[in-house]
Design a protein around this motif. Sequence first.
Motif: not given
Lengths: 785, 201
Positions: A58-60, A109, A112, A680, A736, A748, A750
Amino acid sequence: MKTNARAVVIGGGAIGVSVAYHLAKYGWKDDVVLLEKHELTSGSTWMAAGNVSFFHGNYYGTQVNKKSIEIYKGLEKETGQPVGWHTTGSIRTADNPGRMDELGYAYSMNRCLGLDVSYITPDEIGKMHPFIQTEGLLGGLYWPDDGDVDPNSLTQAMAKGGRKLGVEFNLHTMVTGIYQKSSGEWVVETDKGDIICENVVNAAGLWAPEVARMVGLEIPSISIAHTHILYESIQEIADRDTYLPLMRDPDKSIYLRQEMDSLILGLYEANGQQWYKNGVPWDYAQEEINPDLDNISDCIEGGIERFPILGETGFKHVTAGPITYTPNAEPLVGPAAPLKNFYNACGYSFGITQAGGIGHYLAGWMMNGEPEIDLWPMDSRRYGSYANWAYNTEKIADTYPRLYSTIYPNEVRPAARPNRTSPIYEYQKQANAVFGDYYGWECPNYFPPKGEDEYEEPSWRRSNAFKHVGAECKHVMEKVGIIDLTRFAKTKIAGPGAKDWLNKMTCQRVPEKDGRIALSPMLDHSGNFKTDMTVSRVNENEFFCVTASVGKKHDQHWMIENLPKDGSVGMEDITYQVGCLVLVGPKSRDVLAKVAYDDVSNEAFKFGTSREIYVGRTKCRVNRMNYVGELGFEIFHPIQHQITLYHDLMNAGADVDIRLIGMHAMDSMRLEKGYLAWKSEMNVHHTPLETNVAWTVKMDKEFNGKKGLEKQKEKGIAQKLVCMVVDATDSDPFGYNPIFAGEERIGMTSSGGYGHRVEKSIALGYVKPEFAKAGTRLEVEILGR
Amino acid sequence: MIIVTVGKPEAAATIRSALAMGADRAILVKTDTQFLDAALTAKALKAAMEKDGLPDMIFTGKGSVDTESFQTQYRLAHALGMPVVNEVSSLSADGNKAIAELEVGGGDKQVIEMNLPCVIGATKGLNEPRYPKFPDIMKAKKKKIEEMTLADLGLDASSPGVTLEKLEPVPERTGAKMIQGSVEEQVTELIRVLKEDEKVL
């Protein structure tokens, strides 16, 4: 040993040491104490392979990895202690189209985040790694900045940095109990005396569940014996001048990296051995577990197929050691609900990859009250009470062997289910529901006809559920359906101070009249979304608040933390007493009228109002609003009446073809309407002013986050939420995805999906405001294309 | 190459490692205790080997690392009437003879020639143990370990000649002596300590 501290960190592995180091570094200095029952690194850190890469599902999480790499590269300079960092680059391969799609998702992703990542062909992979057999590979992704670190040196370096800043490290100090005084201060009892402190961090790794139990919490973390194999010296590697890249062949469930003049093979076998699953003995320290080669032989053979040299090289050492796993293998980080000033930093199975980053972010979270980035994917509050020990032991038996399996956005695994079910669960099954799993709740995703598509094929593309979801949307648009949202989190807020307190908690004006509803975002101190509630006024001193099911623990924790101490506001969690069936579609009023004892005409029951009425014999609170943007009623009811209510509605709607509707249809319809979804569109990176709910912000009153919004108003917003229609063929945006205007990356997505009513692919996303104009042509990158 | 071990059933894991490193098969004489009298160990080895057929050369370690009795190879050779050389660091064969080298201290090397069959007590340097490869490890699983008990060999462990009474760690030595001062002072003091206190110079 100190008797008072600002923060006590329990656990001297890479994670605990990093948290202590960063707390000291960012200002708490010598007010930080670390407790370790043995030596630093003696739990799991000692046996970690030390791979550090950008890739994360995931992105985070990717951002946490990125932060770690940044920190590791600077540590030696700061502390004088080398950490054994090598920049080697890394390659992740794919041998099937689904995996290529997953790599495409990671590629988009990562873009981003502006990371250096590129696609490489099997030929290029072969050139970069002379030992690989590339047959069967379709391609891969290459990150040149990835590398590895020596876990022990890294921990020692952060400890050295911490000591310099004044952190007190107490080794061979055993925590025996923890309790909170009425003043809110914590007392950590040890075999060397007690420490009174403001904050406690549970970074106890293998023993985190035991430490959690000391404060009455059950956390889902169990250790599994992870194995990696060090091979004997290989002359061709000794002769090289440059490091071999870290290789991950997820389809064979292995990683391979250079170690000195040899290789380390790590693997995730089909049958992970849970180790002391009922609790690791307190006196365990740094001992290897007897490796079970039979259990991992498939993976080793897979490794030899991909890297034939592994079949010709002797095993120098096989290391098996315990590593913690959670139900989805993401860690447990952040405030531990429902406690105040008690934090988790545990459940890590990739602790070295994230130790630096999470130490940084958690320290900031503890010191500022909010994390710098949205850490929801690893927030320990993502699990409710359903995620107990038994759930975890069943669930990780499925998760561990699949750590390298392709991630699909729509995949629902059958393991460790069902947990929570609505009373009408059996009726949903009879109606051929294909269920999703939401915070432990079984909730139908869609209802295919009998014998058709009863399993949703995991895919990054439109799945076999597509046409059935389309049929449900059409049904809601033309007729009437019932959506089961029993899983909604429901909270009763009551008392003489309820209204004023809620007005402080939300930027919206709390309803002034009984039976009125207000969409009420709650913000953090900088004005960003914390959560979003639907507040119905029952009477002057009582409010009925509804929030998203998956955020229940998070949202209620936020409320508990902020409740006034004077007792003027009472808060009651009524989630499990109250069910919710949403009656929706143009015929919904007719159906309700047929079964209700009260007048539900448009004049008597206006949009945006809430009433207590009798639906059949069931006394319900009905909100005339919903999340799909058609005429509809959210019918909240005593959960023990649900089956009766369900039959009453189904009977009343029989002549207008009433049917059950699933989550996929609801999500499709909410996207079309541009309704925001928690985590999101609504996360800690955005304020309501950037969105289409800016109207909920009432600047003429005081509320949490107002100052932040004032500042933002002054400076102007940097990004704005837009709804985009996307020219997509077989795969829709999912969040993402980078958004481009020409060559420039301007935002980006959501969330995204297919709007069946409008028959178009849709994405919501944040872009620079100058591009947020109707008719602007932008490009959304989906799956790397 | 045949591995013969006298030990507890758990010794099978060690035998598997040896099989993975290239041995063909193995014999395990099972005992109830880890520490067996060296005389009985030698008897058991002899009986097992005689039952299986005596080899041309028997390799042992130079001594066990747990009890350090350094007797088994000698007792075994004596019982079998074979020549024995211990702490062999290099070995070659010439027809019916074996030529063994061993270090005897002070940098001197002794070369011994003996007739086959013989017993060789190995020490470091005799061979570089190879690390087992995965295919060899898997093959080793299929190799045969013949198991037998002392009783099967007509032996009785009930009244050993020697028993191990106690095994305990030696108390740690006291800490190192730190010499302080300038380099010159440190060197002078070091020489004094070595000459007068430790009497090694």
